[in-house]
Design an enzyme around this catalytic site. Structure first.
Site, PDB file in Angstrom:
ATOM      1  CG  ASN A 207      -4.919   3.983   0.437  1.00  0.00           C
ATOM      2  OD1 ASN A 207      -4.183   3.446  -0.390  1.00  0.00           O
ATOM      3  ND2 ASN A 207      -4.719   3.892   1.739  1.00  0.00           N
TER       4      ASN A 207
ATOM      5  CB  CYS B 156      -3.929  -1.608   4.639  1.00  0.00           C
ATOM      6  SG  CYS B 156      -3.187  -1.710   6.288  1.00  0.00           S
TER       7      CYS B 156
ATOM      8  CG  ASN C  24       2.008   1.458   4.806  1.00  0.00           C
ATOM      9  OD1 ASN C  24       3.135   1.925   4.926  1.00  0.00           O
ATOM     10  ND2 ASN C  24       1.448   1.247   3.624  1.00  0.00           N
TER      11      ASN C  24
ATOM     12  CD  GLU D 210      -5.632   4.695   5.590  1.00  0.00           C
ATOM     13  OE1 GLU D 210      -6.143   4.408   4.507  1.00  0.00           O
ATOM     14  OE2 GLU D 210      -5.148   3.852   6.367  1.00  0.00           O
TER      15      GLU D 210
ATOM     16  CD  GLU E 252      -2.275   1.221   2.968  1.00  0.00           C
ATOM     17  OE1 GLU E 252      -1.606   0.763   3.931  1.00  0.00           O
ATOM     18  OE2 GLU E 252      -3.405   1.716   3.107  1.00  0.00           O
TER      19      GLU E 252
ATOM     20  CE  LYS F  86      -7.173   1.110   3.765  1.00  0.00           C
ATOM     21  NZ  LYS F  86      -5.907   1.598   4.380  1.00  0.00           N
TER      22      LYS F  86
HETATM   23  N1  CDT Z   1      -3.045   1.337   6.442  1.00  0.00           N
HETATM   24  C1  CDT Z   1      -3.969   0.792   7.260  1.00  0.00           C
HETATM   25  O1  CDT Z   1      -5.106   0.600   6.879  1.00  0.00           O
HETATM   26  N2  CDT Z   1      -3.567   0.509   8.520  1.00  0.00           N
HETATM   27  C2  CDT Z   1      -4.437   0.014   9.532  1.00  0.00           C
HETATM   28  C3  CDT Z   1      -3.901   0.428  10.852  1.00  0.00           C
HETATM   29  C4  CDT Z   1      -4.816   0.177  11.964  1.00  0.00           C
HETATM   30  S1  CDT Z   1      -6.173   1.227  12.061  1.00  0.00           S
HETATM   31  C5  CDT Z   1      -5.595   2.722  12.638  1.00  0.00           C
HETATM   32  C6  CDT Z   1      -4.588  -1.501   9.520  1.00  0.00           C
HETATM   33  O2  CDT Z   1      -5.719  -1.980   9.583  1.00  0.00           O
HETATM   34  O3  CDT Z   1      -3.576  -2.223   9.487  1.00  0.00           O
END
Ligand code: CDT
Length: 310
Positions: free
Chosen positions: A110, A172, A197, A146, A47, A127
Site C-alpha cells: 500500500n 491512513c 480511507n 489489508e 490513499e 505503509k
Molecule cells: N485505510 C485504513 O488504514 N483504514 C483504517 C480503518 C480502521 S482499521 C480497520 C484507519 O485506521 O483509518
C-alpha cells in the site's frame, strides 16, 4: 528565502468498483487544475486514490486482487496526471496499490508517491501499519483485509528534500500511531502527507463509531503539535460501495491547529499557505528535541517484546 508551500489537500469522493483508473485520474486532474487556479505548489491526494478501497472485499482468487494493483508508475491511466502537473510545475502525491519485485520476490504494498514539480518521483513510501485482519471474517458487514492483501513495509519512515524543505509521508492507519510522527520528525520532516480511507463503522468496536471524526483530528493534531510539523490529512470520503467513509480532510499547523478543513464528502480542494519555518515555533521551544528529549527513558518504544500487562 520564503519557505511557504501553498498546499492543497485534494479530498476525493467515493470511487465505485467499476470506475476505471482513467476516470479516477481524470477527477484528479480536475482537482489539480482547481488547486493550480488557487496557486498551489503541492497537491495531496488520498490513499489508494485510483480505485475503490478493495480490502473491504474478500476475493478468494488472487487474480481478482491483483487487478487492483499497478506494476508501473506512471502508467497509461496516470500519465495525463503526471503530464498536467509537470506542465503546471506542481508537486503532488497520491496512494495506490503497488506490485513490485525486490529481493528476488514479488511484493504488494500500500504505497504513496511524491512527485516533484518537474515530474520526478522523489519519494516512495510503503505503509508500515497495516490494519484489519488476514482471514475472511464473514460476520463483518464489510472486510478490512489489508493484512491479507499487502506486505507490511520493511523500509520504515523517511523524509526527502524537496519544495524547499523536508517532506515525509505516511498512510491512513499510520496516522493513529505517535511513533509515525516522531520517526518522521527525527528524520527531519517538516511536513507529513497522509491520505486515508476510514470507514465510520468499526465492526470490532462499534461503540466508537461516533468518535471516528474526533479520532481522526485528534491523531492529526496531536502528531503535528508533539513534533512541530505540518500535517496534511486527505480523505477518500462518502458512501463508497455502501461503506460510509469519513471526510474531514484537514491542513494542520505545527501548533496543532486546523488551518482549513473540508466541508463536503466529495471531490473538494482546500488550500493553505504552509510556512515550513513555523515548525521552529514548536521545535525551538516546548519540543526542542536536542534540549528536552530523553531517549534513554524510552527504551521500550522500539523493543520487540510485548509490553508488561497492567
Ligand atoms: N485505510 C485504513 O488504514 N483504514 C483504517 C480503518 C480502521 S482499521 C480497520 C484507519 O485506521 O483509518
Amino acid at each position: 528565502m520564503s519557505r511557504v508551500v501553498r498546499t492543497a489537500a485534494a479530498q476525493m469522493g467515493p470511487i465505485s468498483r467499476d470506475e476505471t483508473r482513467a476516470s479516477a485520474a481524470e477527477r484528479m486532474v480536475a482537482l489539480l487544475d482547481q488547486a493550480a487556479r488557487q496557486g498551489a505548489n503541492l497537491v495531496v491526494f488520498p490513499e489508494l486514490a485510483l480505485t475503490s478501497f478493495f480490502p473491504r472485499w474478500f476475493m478468494p482468487d488472487q487474480a481478482d486482487v491483483d487487478a487492483f494493483f499497478e506494476t508501473e508508475m506512471p502508467n497509461a491511466a496516470t500519465e495525463t496526471l503526471f503530464a498536467r502537473a509537470r506542465a503546471l510545475g506542481i508537486a503532488f502525491s497520491f496512494g495506490y496499490a503497488e506490485m513490485c519485485q525486490h529481493d528476488g520476490k514479488l511484493h504488494r504494498y500500500n504505497t504513496a508517491i511524491l512527485v516533484d514539480g518537474a515530474g520526478q518521483i522523489v519519494d516512495r513510501y510503503r505503509k508500515v501499519h497495516l490494519p484489519g485482519h488476514p482471514e475472511h471474517e464473514p460476520w463483518r458487514p464489510f472486510q478490512h483485509l489489508e493484512k491479507r492483501y499487502f506486505d507490511p513495509s520493511p523500509f520504515g519512515f523517511h523524509a526527502v528534500d524537496t519544495l524547499g524543505g523536508k517532506i515525509g509521508q505516511a498512510i491512513c492507519n499510520d496516522r493513529r500511531w505517535p511513533e509515525t510522527y516522531r520517526e518522521l520528525a527525527l528524520a527531519g520532516a517538516e511536513m507529513v502527507l497522509i491520505g486515508y480511507n476510514t470507514p465510520r463503522h468499526y465492526p470490532p468496536a462499534p461503540k466508537h463509531d461516533h468518535l471516528q471524526d474526533f479520532h481522526n483530528h485528534l491523531s492529526l493534531q496531536a502528531g503535528a503539535y508533539a513534533n512541530g510539523m505540518w500535517v496534511i490529512g486527505v480523505a477518500k470520503a462518502g458512501i463508497e460501495e455502501g461503506c460510509d467513509l469519513i471526510g474531514g480532510s484537514a491542513i494542520v499547523a505545527p501548533t496543532g491547529e486546523i488551518v482549513v478543513q473540508a466541508q463536503t464528502l466529495g471531490d473538494e480542494i482546500i488550500v493553505a499557505d504552509c510556512d515550513l519555518d513555523r515548525c521552529a515555533e514548536i521545535r525551538a521551544n516546548i519540543f526542542d528535541f536536542a534540549k528536552h528529549r530523553r531517549p534513554e527513558a524510552y527504551t521500550r518504544i522500539a523493543a520487540k517484546d510485548a509490553p508488561a500487562k497492567g
